[in-house]
Design a protein around this motif. Sequence first.
Motif, PDB file in Angstrom:
ATOM      1  N   GLY A 155       0.845  -1.192   0.000  1.00  0.00           N
ATOM      2  CA  GLY A 155       0.000   0.000   0.000  1.00  0.00           C
ATOM      3  C   GLY A 155       0.876   1.236   0.000  1.00  0.00           C
ATOM      4  N   ASP A 156       0.437   2.296   0.663  1.00  0.00           N
ATOM      5  CA  ASP A 156       1.261   3.495   0.721  1.00  0.00           C
ATOM      6  C   ASP A 156       2.233   3.417   1.899  1.00  0.00           C
ATOM      7  OD1 ASP A 156      -0.502   3.898   2.826  1.00  0.00           O
ATOM      8  OD2 ASP A 156      -0.759   6.029   2.440  1.00  0.00           O
ATOM      9  N   GLU A 157       3.121   4.408   1.988  1.00  0.00           N
ATOM     10  CA  GLU A 157       4.117   4.402   3.062  1.00  0.00           C
ATOM     11  C   GLU A 157       3.455   4.379   4.440  1.00  0.00           C
ATOM     12  OE1 GLU A 157       7.056   7.445   2.926  1.00  0.00           O
ATOM     13  OE2 GLU A 157       8.164   6.501   1.267  1.00  0.00           O
ATOM     14  N   ALA A 158       2.338   5.084   4.584  1.00  0.00           N
ATOM     15  CA  ALA A 158       1.694   5.183   5.892  1.00  0.00           C
ATOM     16  C   ALA A 158       1.191   3.825   6.378  1.00  0.00           C
ATOM     17  CB  ALA A 158       0.545   6.188   5.839  1.00  0.00           C
ATOM     18  N   VAL A 159       0.563   3.040   5.502  1.00  0.00           N
ATOM     19  CA  VAL A 159       0.072   1.730   5.942  1.00  0.00           C
ATOM     20  C   VAL A 159       1.228   0.768   6.177  1.00  0.00           C
ATOM     21  CG1 VAL A 159      -0.283   0.534   3.717  1.00  0.00           C
ATOM     22  CG2 VAL A 159      -1.797   0.067   5.650  1.00  0.00           C
ATOM     23  N   CYS A 160       2.322   0.936   5.435  1.00  0.00           N
ATOM     24  CA  CYS A 160       3.486   0.074   5.682  1.00  0.00           C
ATOM     25  C   CYS A 160       4.075   0.350   7.065  1.00  0.00           C
ATOM     26  CB  CYS A 160       4.531   0.286   4.588  1.00  0.00           C
ATOM     27  SG  CYS A 160       4.037  -0.348   2.968  1.00  0.00           S
ATOM     28  N   GLU A 161       4.128   1.632   7.454  1.00  0.00           N
ATOM     29  CA  GLU A 161       4.586   1.975   8.803  1.00  0.00           C
ATOM     30  C   GLU A 161       3.626   1.417   9.849  1.00  0.00           C
ATOM     31  OE1 GLU A 161       4.970   6.188   8.895  1.00  0.00           O
ATOM     32  OE2 GLU A 161       6.605   6.249   7.421  1.00  0.00           O
ATOM     33  N   GLU A 162       2.340   1.536   9.588  1.00  0.00           N
ATOM     34  CA  GLU A 162       1.328   1.007  10.502  1.00  0.00           C
ATOM     35  C   GLU A 162       1.481  -0.504  10.665  1.00  0.00           C
ATOM     36  OE1 GLU A 162      -3.486   0.613  10.185  1.00  0.00           O
ATOM     37  OE2 GLU A 162      -2.642   2.581   9.715  1.00  0.00           O
ATOM     38  N   GLY A 168       5.564  -6.152  13.436  1.00  0.00           N
ATOM     39  CA  GLY A 168       6.998  -6.376  13.539  1.00  0.00           C
ATOM     40  C   GLY A 168       7.646  -6.406  12.164  1.00  0.00           C
ATOM     41  N   ASP A 169       8.518  -7.355  11.937  1.00  0.00           N
ATOM     42  CA  ASP A 169       9.340  -7.414  10.724  1.00  0.00           C
ATOM     43  C   ASP A 169       8.582  -8.059   9.567  1.00  0.00           C
ATOM     44  OD1 ASP A 169      11.556  -7.029   9.141  1.00  0.00           O
ATOM     45  OD2 ASP A 169      12.504  -8.931   9.742  1.00  0.00           O
ATOM     46  N   VAL A 170       7.367  -7.590   9.325  1.00  0.00           N
ATOM     47  CA  VAL A 170       6.579  -8.076   8.199  1.00  0.00           C
ATOM     48  C   VAL A 170       7.134  -7.461   6.919  1.00  0.00           C
ATOM     49  CG1 VAL A 170       4.897  -6.196   8.368  1.00  0.00           C
ATOM     50  CG2 VAL A 170       4.205  -8.370   7.343  1.00  0.00           C
ATOM     51  N   ASP A 205       9.823 -17.133   1.657  1.00  0.00           N
ATOM     52  CA  ASP A 205      11.094 -17.803   1.964  1.00  0.00           C
ATOM     53  C   ASP A 205      11.342 -17.853   3.466  1.00  0.00           C
ATOM     54  OD1 ASP A 205      11.757 -18.424  -0.617  1.00  0.00           O
ATOM     55  OD2 ASP A 205      13.068 -16.676  -0.912  1.00  0.00           O
ATOM     56  N   ARG A 206      10.831 -16.857   4.201  1.00  0.00           N
ATOM     57  CA  ARG A 206      11.061 -16.824   5.643  1.00  0.00           C
ATOM     58  C   ARG A 206       9.760 -16.871   6.431  1.00  0.00           C
ATOM     59  NH1 ARG A 206      11.048 -11.872   8.334  1.00  0.00           N
ATOM     60  NH2 ARG A 206      10.452 -10.062   7.096  1.00  0.00           N
ATOM     61  N   ARG A 207       8.789 -17.575   5.904  1.00  0.00           N
ATOM     62  CA  ARG A 207       7.489 -17.595   6.587  1.00  0.00           C
ATOM     63  C   ARG A 207       7.558 -18.230   7.963  1.00  0.00           C
ATOM     64  NH1 ARG A 207       7.126 -21.662   2.778  1.00  0.00           N
ATOM     65  NH2 ARG A 207       6.339 -23.685   3.512  1.00  0.00           N
ATOM     66  N   ALA A 208       8.584 -19.037   8.201  1.00  0.00           N
ATOM     67  CA  ALA A 208       8.752 -19.628   9.534  1.00  0.00           C
ATOM     68  C   ALA A 208       9.096 -18.564  10.579  1.00  0.00           C
ATOM     69  CB  ALA A 208       9.839 -20.696   9.498  1.00  0.00           C
ATOM     70  N   ASP A 209       9.532 -17.377  10.120  1.00  0.00           N
ATOM     71  CA  ASP A 209       9.874 -16.302  11.050  1.00  0.00           C
ATOM     72  C   ASP A 209       8.640 -15.612  11.616  1.00  0.00           C
ATOM     73  OD1 ASP A 209      12.503 -16.800  10.421  1.00  0.00           O
ATOM     74  OD2 ASP A 209      12.699 -15.113   9.040  1.00  0.00           O
ATOM     75  N   PHE A 210       7.501 -15.768  10.972  1.00  0.00           N
ATOM     76  CA  PHE A 210       6.312 -15.011  11.340  1.00  0.00           C
ATOM     77  C   PHE A 210       5.430 -15.771  12.320  1.00  0.00           C
ATOM     78  CE2 PHE A 210       7.436 -13.631   7.010  1.00  0.00           C
ATOM     79  CZ  PHE A 210       7.635 -12.279   7.248  1.00  0.00           C
ATOM     80  N   ARG A 211       4.801 -15.027  13.185  1.00  0.00           N
ATOM     81  CA  ARG A 211       3.847 -15.598  14.133  1.00  0.00           C
ATOM     82  C   ARG A 211       2.505 -14.895  13.961  1.00  0.00           C
ATOM     83  NH1 ARG A 211       7.252 -18.515  13.933  1.00  0.00           N
ATOM     84  NH2 ARG A 211       8.610 -19.446  15.513  1.00  0.00           N
TER      85      ARG A 211
END
Length: 280
Positions: A155-162, A168-170, A205-211
Motif C-alpha cells: 500500500g502506501d508508506e503510511a500503511v506500511c509503517e502502521e 513487527g518485521d513483516v 522464503d522466511r514464513r517460519a519467522d512469522f507468528r
Amino acid sequence: MKVYLSVDMEGVTGLTDPEEMHAGGRGYERGCELMTADANAVIEAAFLRGAEAVVVNDAHSSTKNLRVDLIDPRCTLIRGPYKPMRMGQGLDASFDAACFVGYHACAGTPNGVLNHTWMGKEIQNVWINGEISGETRLVAGYAGSLGVPVVLVTGDEAVCEEARALLGDVETVAVKKGIDKFSAELVPPARAQEMIGEATLRALDRRADFRPYTIEAPYTLAVEWNSTAIAASCANIPGVRLAGPRHTEFTTEDYGDIMALFGIFSMIAGTVACSSGVYG
C-alpha cells in the motif's frame, strides 16, 4: 502451502482519486486493472515458491473490482457483496500465510492516501480492546485468531509503517508516498509490481519467522461514528450497546463476530448516511 490474499483498492499502485475507487467513477476501470496486476504479482510469486493453492478475496467496497478475465488462472477468487466475513472471507486455519494487498492507513493518519477505517465519512475511529485499529489490525486480528500469520502488506508508506508497528518485521511494499489524503508520489506500475513480487518471495522464503498476530479475548469493538443517528441505529443490534451519543460498543469471545458485525454496521450506516443528504 496455502496462501490467502485480501485485496483492497485504496493502496493499489497508481491510485489516489476517490473517483477511481467506485464503479462509474473516472478511472475506475483502469483502477481495477491495476488492482488485479498488484494481486497477480503476489499470486505469481506464491506459485513460484511452491504454493499448492492461492485464494484471493476481493475486499474493496462492492467486492466486484478484481478483473476475473485478468486474474492469474491458477488462483481462486472470492467476489461479490454481503460476504459474512467481508475482508477476511475465505480465510481459515488451513492457510500457511496471509497477504494484504492494496491496503491503506487507518482514519486520521497524516499523509495516509485515502485513509479511513472500514467506511469513509461515517466512521471516525475504531478501537479493539482499547487500542486504535485500522483495517490492517482488524483483519490481522482475525487471521491471528485462526492461527494464520500475516507475511506481506502492500500500500502506501503510511500503511506500511502502521503494519510494521503492529506486526513487527513483516514484509511491506510502499507503492506510493502520501502528500495528502488525495495526492501522492507514485512508483510506476511496472516497477511497483516487480517490488511486490520480490517482497512476496522474501516473505514466503522466511514464513517460519512469522507468528500470528493475536489479540486477547474477550474482544471489545468500539466505534466512534460521525452521526448520532447511525450510532442509535446500530445500537438496536442485539449485543451492541450505546456508549455515548456517537459511540457503540460490542464484546464477544469469537473474533469472527467482529468481522460479521462490521458488515451489518456498514449496511446500516450506509443506509442512514445515504438517506440523510448533506446531514449524512
